[in-house]
Design a protein around this motif. Structure first.
Motif, PDB file in Angstrom:
ATOM      1  N   ASP A 295     -15.960 -23.848  23.085  1.00 19.96           N
ATOM      2  CA  ASP A 295     -17.171 -24.492  22.561  1.00 19.96           C
ATOM      3  C   ASP A 295     -18.292 -24.499  23.611  1.00 19.96           C
ATOM      4  OD1 ASP A 295     -16.115 -25.064  20.053  1.00 19.96           O
ATOM      5  OD2 ASP A 295     -15.157 -26.884  20.790  1.00 19.96           O
ATOM      6  N   ARG A 296     -17.888 -24.695  24.875  1.00 24.44           N
ATOM      7  CA  ARG A 296     -18.894 -24.696  25.934  1.00 24.44           C
ATOM      8  C   ARG A 296     -19.571 -23.315  26.031  1.00 24.44           C
ATOM      9  NH1 ARG A 296     -16.029 -27.153  29.416  1.00 24.44           N
ATOM     10  NH2 ARG A 296     -16.961 -29.213  29.164  1.00 24.44           N
ATOM     11  N   TYR A 297     -18.783 -22.266  25.884  1.00 21.94           N
ATOM     12  CA  TYR A 297     -19.334 -20.903  25.903  1.00 21.94           C
ATOM     13  C   TYR A 297     -20.263 -20.691  24.704  1.00 21.94           C
ATOM     14  CZ  TYR A 297     -19.567 -15.808  25.529  1.00 21.94           C
ATOM     15  OH  TYR A 297     -20.010 -14.514  25.413  1.00 21.94           O
ATOM     16  N   PHE A 298     -19.813 -21.146  23.524  1.00 21.05           N
ATOM     17  CA  PHE A 298     -20.609 -20.993  22.303  1.00 21.05           C
ATOM     18  C   PHE A 298     -21.960 -21.705  22.450  1.00 21.05           C
ATOM     19  CE2 PHE A 298     -21.940 -22.976  18.290  1.00 21.05           C
ATOM     20  CZ  PHE A 298     -22.188 -21.847  17.530  1.00 21.05           C
ATOM     21  N   LEU A 299     -21.953 -22.935  22.910  1.00 16.80           N
ATOM     22  CA  LEU A 299     -23.193 -23.706  23.050  1.00 16.80           C
ATOM     23  C   LEU A 299     -24.102 -23.123  24.138  1.00 16.80           C
ATOM     24  CD1 LEU A 299     -21.746 -27.322  22.738  1.00 16.80           C
ATOM     25  CD2 LEU A 299     -23.178 -26.142  21.059  1.00 16.80           C
ATOM     26  N   THR A 300     -23.499 -22.587  25.202  1.00 15.32           N
ATOM     27  CA  THR A 300     -24.293 -21.976  26.276  1.00 15.32           C
ATOM     28  C   THR A 300     -25.009 -20.723  25.770  1.00 15.32           C
ATOM     29  OG1 THR A 300     -22.746 -22.799  27.946  1.00 15.32           O
ATOM     30  CG2 THR A 300     -24.212 -21.017  28.612  1.00 15.32           C
TER      31      THR A 300
END
Length: 540
Positions: A43-48
């Motif tokens: 999720d952190r990768y997606f939001l970044t």
């Protein structure tokens, strides 16, 4: 419950990204993404990546910040690459070694294949650099990845080829398209106009079934700029007579049409356009008002130009420059200078075009010292480096005042090579003041600059004739015959009679019976001879 809170947090972050209007807030969101323990790495990768997209594309974002995010990503996907390729193709940003092409190459090296959203912006990048060879290489990848039938990519390729002057190749791509949209047609029409193929553009325009306002505006503007203002007016009338109401003129249309009226000196048409704007309930904005000032000035209605200018609630530099140019055209040098001082009082900085108008006004009004002061003021006060047009105006000022030595010294001191306009200004002064020796030297220099330009030979003949050197006149005319030098197009003039425009040239007129015109001229000539005879008899 925990799962519900997690989804709510993720949704909230996405919502905040979409609503974000400043980099300060975006950095706060970025910090939240990095530090929140509730996000998984996925999720952190997606939001970044979503944050990177905002930084790269949004007007409130920052391309340097997006580039830093890209560099620090452990892995990049097609979505990220497309965002950066698009950003670097559409935004100007110096200070990085990256560009759309290097990002694309990096993408291929990382084993990521492009899609139909990748290539349009790479081709746009090539268009901006006028790099047709690189564009061709990119298009070979389009074919390789099976995307050559995508209409958006084909439109971008047409635009690239037209921008680089390869109109024939662009036409070939257009002809081979299995499906065309309005952008395809517009790209070919605009490309044809930019490459000087006005008739081809008009033919394609007539072939279109669905024309947008952009199509109409492009065609009307192209006709005006291509030296066919009368056809532009006819096209505008055709546009307003359409009953479907699908396309209505906008301020760009009116600016172009008023420019056509100015070129033709068609004041009745210009007044009709002005009334049409008012009847349509459209606002006469700065662009339209400036076009009206220019039109009134070129049609000889200086008072109307002043009235329009003074009636503008807000004026930009272009409006002030247009009014100064009107004064220059009609020899109102003092008024032009007063307007420049008024412009300075309003804290507006004149541009290089403004000074062309001011110097031209000084030339027409014979204001030599004022012209010198303005030429000096341009660099000393406004930090505007004089270009060749400013030098031509200054040479014109000095030549009209018969200050030939000063004019020659100014030409010698020029930072750039003097062109035909500069030498032509000097030649005009020589003809006016019958400076045969210098005039002959300048005319021969102009002939060397452009050996096929008939005007320079005619000017030289005029200088010789005024000096009584008729043998030299015969030699020049013989030289013109031997070289096959003649006027490409016959001289012509436009005359507006009862709101109808008539064109008359040496070859005659399609709209007027030339025998009637010649008959009228002969009657006027005879009447003038009779009047002259009566005056002589009365004096005796």
């Amino acid at each position: 419950m925990v799962e519900s809170n997690y989804k709510l947090l993720k949704t909230s972050v996405l919502y905040l990204l979409n609503q974000c209007k400043s980099m300060r807030k975006l950095k706060m969101i970025h910090a939240q993404i990095l530090t929140s323990p509730q996000f998984s790495e996925t999720d952190r990768y997606f939001l970044t990546t979503r944050l990177l997209f905002y930084c790269a594309i949004s007007d409130s974002g920052s391309l340097p910040y997006a580039t830093k995010l890209f560099i620090h990503l452990e892995r990049s996907n097609l979505y990220v690459y497309n965002a950066l390729i698009r950003a670097y193709a559409t935004k100007s940003y110096s200070g990085q070694s990256m560009n759309s092409l290097t990002i694309y190459i990096n993408m291929l090296r990382n084993g990521i294949n492009p899609d139909k959203l990748t290539f349009p912006f790479i081709l746009k990048y090539c268009s901006g650099r006028l790099d047709v060879l690189m564009g061709m290489a990119v298009y070979s990848h389009v074919v390789k990845f099976g995307l050559c039938y995508d209409v958006y990519i084909q439109n971008c390729m047409i635009n690239l080829l037209c921008e680089c002057g390869f109109l024939g190749c662009a036409h070939k791509v257009f002809d081979e398209m299995s499906k065309r949209d309005v952008v395809s047609w517009n790209s070919m029409i605009v490309g044809s106009l930019r490459n000087g193929e006005v008739d081809l553009a008009l033919s394609m325009f007539r072939s279109m079934s669905n024309r947008s306002i952009y199509t109409w505006n492009s065609m009307i503007t192209g006709l005006v700029q291509g030296g066919k203002p009368k056809v532009a007016l006819e096209l505008f009338l055709e546009m307003v007579m359409m009953n479907d109401g699908a396309v209505r003129p906008d301020k760009i249309t009116f600016a172009s049409v008023l420019s056509a009226c100015a070129s033709l000196g068609a004041i009745h048409y210009g007044n009709w356009v002005c009334e049409y704007i008012k009847r349509s309930g459209l606002e006469i904005d700065m662009v339209t008002a400036t076009a009206l000032i220019d039109m009134y000035g070129k049609c000889g209605c200086v008072d109307k130009a002043i009235e329009t200018f003074r009636g503008m609630p807000k004026k930009d530099v272009m409006a002030w420059t247009a009014m100064i140019s009107v004064y220059a055209l009609h020899g109102y040098g003092k008024e032009a200078l007063n307007l420049l001082h008024e412009m300075k009082a309003h804290k507006l900085k004149p541009n290089n075009v403004t000074f062309v108008g001011i110097l031209s006004a000084c030339a027409h009004a014979g204001l030599v010292e004022e012209g010198r002061q303005c030429f000096d003021m341009m660099t000393r006060i406004f930090s505007i480096e004089p270009c060749v047009y400013h030098y031509a105006c200054m040479v014109d000022i000095l030549s009209r005042a018969a200050r030939f030595r000063e004019a020659e010294k100014l030409i010698d001191d020029m930072a750039m090579e003097p062109d035909a306009y500069v030498w032509g200004a000097l030649l005009g002064g020589c003809q006016t003041h019958k400076n045969v020796e210098l005039g002959e030297k300048v005319a021969l220099r102009l002939i060397n600059l452009d050996p096929l330009n008939h005007a320079f030979y005619i000017n030289l003949c005029d200088i010789y004739a005024k000096a009584g050197r008729f043998d030299d006149v015969k030699k020049v005319r013989k030289l013109m015959q031997e070289k096959g030098i003649m006027k490409d197009l016959p001289g012509s003039s436009m005359s507006e009679v009862d709101g109808v425009l008539h064109e008359i040239s040496v070859r005659g007129s399609h709209e007027l019976v030339m025998d009637d015109v010649l008959g009228l001229l002969n009657r006027l000539h005879n009447d003038m001879k009779i009047c002259a005879g009566n005056d002589e008899a009365g004096s005796n």
